[in-house]
Design a protein around this motif. Structure first.
Motif, PDB file in Angstrom:
ATOM      1  N   ALA A  26      15.614  -7.403 -31.140  1.00 18.52           N
ATOM      2  CA  ALA A  26      15.850  -8.320 -32.253  1.00 18.52           C
ATOM      3  C   ALA A  26      15.654  -9.764 -31.807  1.00 18.52           C
ATOM      4  CB  ALA A  26      17.253  -8.122 -32.819  1.00 18.52           C
ATOM      5  N   ALA A  27      16.076 -10.079 -30.587  1.00 19.47           N
ATOM      6  CA  ALA A  27      15.858 -11.433 -30.077  1.00 19.47           C
ATOM      7  C   ALA A  27      14.363 -11.727 -29.966  1.00 19.47           C
ATOM      8  CB  ALA A  27      16.547 -11.600 -28.723  1.00 19.47           C
ATOM      9  N   PHE A 189      32.600  -6.977 -46.030  1.00 17.59           N
ATOM     10  CA  PHE A 189      32.337  -5.699 -45.371  1.00 17.59           C
ATOM     11  C   PHE A 189      31.273  -4.887 -46.100  1.00 17.59           C
ATOM     12  CE2 PHE A 189      33.273  -1.195 -44.474  1.00 17.59           C
ATOM     13  CZ  PHE A 189      33.164  -1.224 -43.088  1.00 17.59           C
ATOM     14  N   HIS A 190      31.220  -4.993 -47.419  1.00 16.53           N
ATOM     15  CA  HIS A 190      30.254  -4.198 -48.180  1.00 16.53           C
ATOM     16  C   HIS A 190      28.840  -4.750 -48.086  1.00 16.53           C
ATOM     17  CE1 HIS A 190      31.383  -7.401 -51.023  1.00 16.53           C
ATOM     18  NE2 HIS A 190      30.156  -7.249 -51.514  1.00 16.53           N
ATOM     19  N   CYS A 191      28.696  -5.969 -47.539  1.00 18.51           N
ATOM     20  CA  CYS A 191      27.363  -6.579 -47.424  1.00 18.51           C
ATOM     21  C   CYS A 191      26.756  -6.193 -46.077  1.00 18.51           C
ATOM     22  CB  CYS A 191      27.460  -8.096 -47.556  1.00 18.51           C
ATOM     23  SG  CYS A 191      27.957  -8.641 -49.200  1.00 18.51           S
ATOM     24  N   THR A 192      26.172  -5.029 -46.018  1.00 14.50           N
ATOM     25  CA  THR A 192      25.611  -4.526 -44.782  1.00 14.50           C
ATOM     26  C   THR A 192      24.115  -4.803 -44.723  1.00 14.50           C
ATOM     27  OG1 THR A 192      25.250  -2.343 -45.766  1.00 14.50           O
ATOM     28  CG2 THR A 192      27.343  -2.707 -44.631  1.00 14.50           C
ATOM     29  N   SER A 226      28.115  -3.978 -35.782  1.00 19.03           N
ATOM     30  CA  SER A 226      27.286  -2.777 -35.669  1.00 19.03           C
ATOM     31  C   SER A 226      26.316  -2.618 -36.826  1.00 19.03           C
ATOM     32  CB  SER A 226      28.182  -1.527 -35.567  1.00 19.03           C
ATOM     33  OG  SER A 226      28.832  -1.454 -34.317  1.00 19.03           O
ATOM     34  N   HIS A 227      26.753  -2.959 -38.032  1.00 21.40           N
ATOM     35  CA  HIS A 227      25.952  -2.674 -39.216  1.00 21.40           C
ATOM     36  C   HIS A 227      25.006  -3.799 -39.619  1.00 21.40           C
ATOM     37  CE1 HIS A 227      29.810  -4.455 -40.376  1.00 21.40           C
ATOM     38  NE2 HIS A 227      29.141  -5.074 -41.324  1.00 21.40           N
ATOM     39  N   ASP A 228      25.047  -4.937 -38.882  1.00 19.17           N
ATOM     40  CA  ASP A 228      24.195  -6.054 -39.323  1.00 19.17           C
ATOM     41  C   ASP A 228      23.788  -7.007 -38.194  1.00 19.17           C
ATOM     42  OD1 ASP A 228      26.571  -7.421 -38.834  1.00 19.17           O
ATOM     43  OD2 ASP A 228      27.033  -7.750 -40.951  1.00 19.17           O
ATOM     44  N   PHE A 229      23.926  -6.590 -36.936  1.00 17.21           N
ATOM     45  CA  PHE A 229      23.679  -7.566 -35.876  1.00 17.21           C
ATOM     46  C   PHE A 229      22.211  -7.974 -35.772  1.00 17.21           C
ATOM     47  CE2 PHE A 229      23.436  -3.601 -33.307  1.00 17.21           C
ATOM     48  CZ  PHE A 229      22.222  -3.797 -32.624  1.00 17.21           C
ATOM     49  N   GLU A 230      21.307  -7.105 -36.150  1.00 21.05           N
ATOM     50  CA  GLU A 230      19.897  -7.487 -36.093  1.00 21.05           C
ATOM     51  C   GLU A 230      19.584  -8.584 -37.107  1.00 21.05           C
ATOM     52  OE1 GLU A 230      18.323  -3.172 -34.512  1.00 21.05           O
ATOM     53  OE2 GLU A 230      19.511  -3.463 -36.323  1.00 21.05           O
ATOM     54  N   GLN A 231      20.174  -8.504 -38.285  1.00 19.71           N
ATOM     55  CA  GLN A 231      19.997  -9.557 -39.281  1.00 19.71           C
ATOM     56  C   GLN A 231      20.643 -10.858 -38.798  1.00 19.71           C
ATOM     57  OE1 GLN A 231      20.934  -6.420 -40.007  1.00 19.71           O
ATOM     58  NE2 GLN A 231      19.275  -5.700 -41.327  1.00 19.71           N
ATOM     59  N   LEU A 239      25.952 -14.646 -30.182  1.00 20.79           N
ATOM     60  CA  LEU A 239      26.930 -13.650 -29.766  1.00 20.79           C
ATOM     61  C   LEU A 239      27.031 -12.610 -30.867  1.00 20.79           C
ATOM     62  CD1 LEU A 239      29.661 -16.193 -28.658  1.00 20.79           C
ATOM     63  CD2 LEU A 239      28.461 -14.670 -27.079  1.00 20.79           C
ATOM     64  N   VAL A 240      26.805 -11.343 -30.536  1.00 17.84           N
ATOM     65  CA  VAL A 240      26.983 -10.269 -31.519  1.00 17.84           C
ATOM     66  C   VAL A 240      28.107  -9.364 -31.019  1.00 17.84           C
ATOM     67  CG1 VAL A 240      24.645 -10.364 -32.443  1.00 17.84           C
ATOM     68  CG2 VAL A 240      25.110  -8.894 -30.485  1.00 17.84           C
ATOM     69  N   ARG A 241      28.962  -8.943 -31.943  1.00 13.54           N
ATOM     70  CA  ARG A 241      30.173  -8.210 -31.620  1.00 13.54           C
ATOM     71  C   ARG A 241      29.990  -6.759 -32.075  1.00 13.54           C
ATOM     72  NH1 ARG A 241      31.292 -12.432 -34.948  1.00 13.54           N
ATOM     73  NH2 ARG A 241      32.123 -11.007 -36.521  1.00 13.54           N
TER      74      ARG A 241
END
Length: 252
Positions: A26-27, A189-192, A226-231, A239-241
């Motif tokens: 993704a980077a 949370f629902h905005c994945t 987990s559900h959106d770190f690439e975006q 920093l992605v958690r």
């Protein structure tokens, strides 16, 4: 070092390597260097043995959300790995932090992600001022912090209001023992996936405006799970958690 059962450990290592590769990809896709984005492995509610397993693999950055669990886990990981190896592990505090708990976290985490009020920042500053000083008379250290912004304007969620982010940043930047490094946010949370992109873009815009207002660099954006770190990476996250995609479903 006591470790996990091998089948569990192998599955953990495989999940971690897959996430690490996705972060790097993704980077690159966003035109950045692979090391421009740090992966915070969110180990809350997972055992110290799992942290030690990934640390032995070479990953040393972990995120915790509950104060007492985090402090106990720090000690347990040092015990499992041995003092010197255990001290190589970096801990980030990523959860909501009550003002009265400030005394328990300052100086114990390399970065605190979720400063969301002036009262909390002042309590952290006051506690740091009470810590031992060096032989030169200077404080033993400063605490790196991020400001959490309630980017989705959710009443049930922590974080400073969008309209107040700049003024809180200005106040924190003036505290000599806190070192403001940027911002943290969590979209609804629902905005994945792609639905989270506008929130990440907004957070980056706020950071850029505050940088200009303060005349100082704010290098970090902690955003993406987990559900959106690439975006999030596409919008400038540094920093992605990531917890679930590495450690599996947590118990609590």
């Amino acid at each position: 070092m006591a470790m996990m059962e091998e089948k569990q450990a192998a599955a953990l290592r495989q999940r971690f390597l897959e996430v690490r590769d996705r972060v790097r990809a993704a980077a690159r896709a966003s035109g950045r260097q692979e090391d421009a984005v740090a992966l915070v492995a969110v180990s809350k509610t997972h055992p110290a043995e799992a942290v030690a397993e990934l640390a032995a693999l070479g990953h040393t950055l972990f995120g915790e959300s509950y104060v007492q669990e985090a402090l106990a886990k720090q000690e347990a990981v040092c015990s499992l790995m041995g003092g010197e190896a255990g001290r190589q592990v970096q801990w980030h505090f990523i959860g909501h932090l009550q003002s009265k708990k400030a005394k328990d976290v300052v100086g114990r985490f390399s970065l605190i992600h979720a400063v969301d009020s002036l009262k909390l920042a002042q309590n952290m500053q006051n506690r740091l001022a009470m810590l031992p000083v060096t032989q030169t008379g200077a404080p033993a250290g400063v605490q790196d912090v991020l400001i959490q912004v309630n980017i989705g304007r959710e009443p049930q969620k922590s974080g400073v209001a969008i309209e107040d982010a700049a003024s809180l940043a200005e106040d924190v930047a003036q505290m000599p023992l806190l070192r403001l490094q940027g911002f943290m946010c969590m979209p609804p949370f629902h905005c994945t996936g792609d639905m989270a992109t506008p929130f990440f873009e907004h957070m980056r815009t706020i950071r850029d405006a505050v940088e200009h207002r303060l005349g100082m660099p704010l290098p970090h954006l902690s955003m993406g799970m987990s559900h959106d770190f690439e975006q999030a990476i596409a919008q400038g996250a540094t920093l992605v958690r990531v917890g679930t995609d590495i450690f599996g479903t947590r118990d609590a």
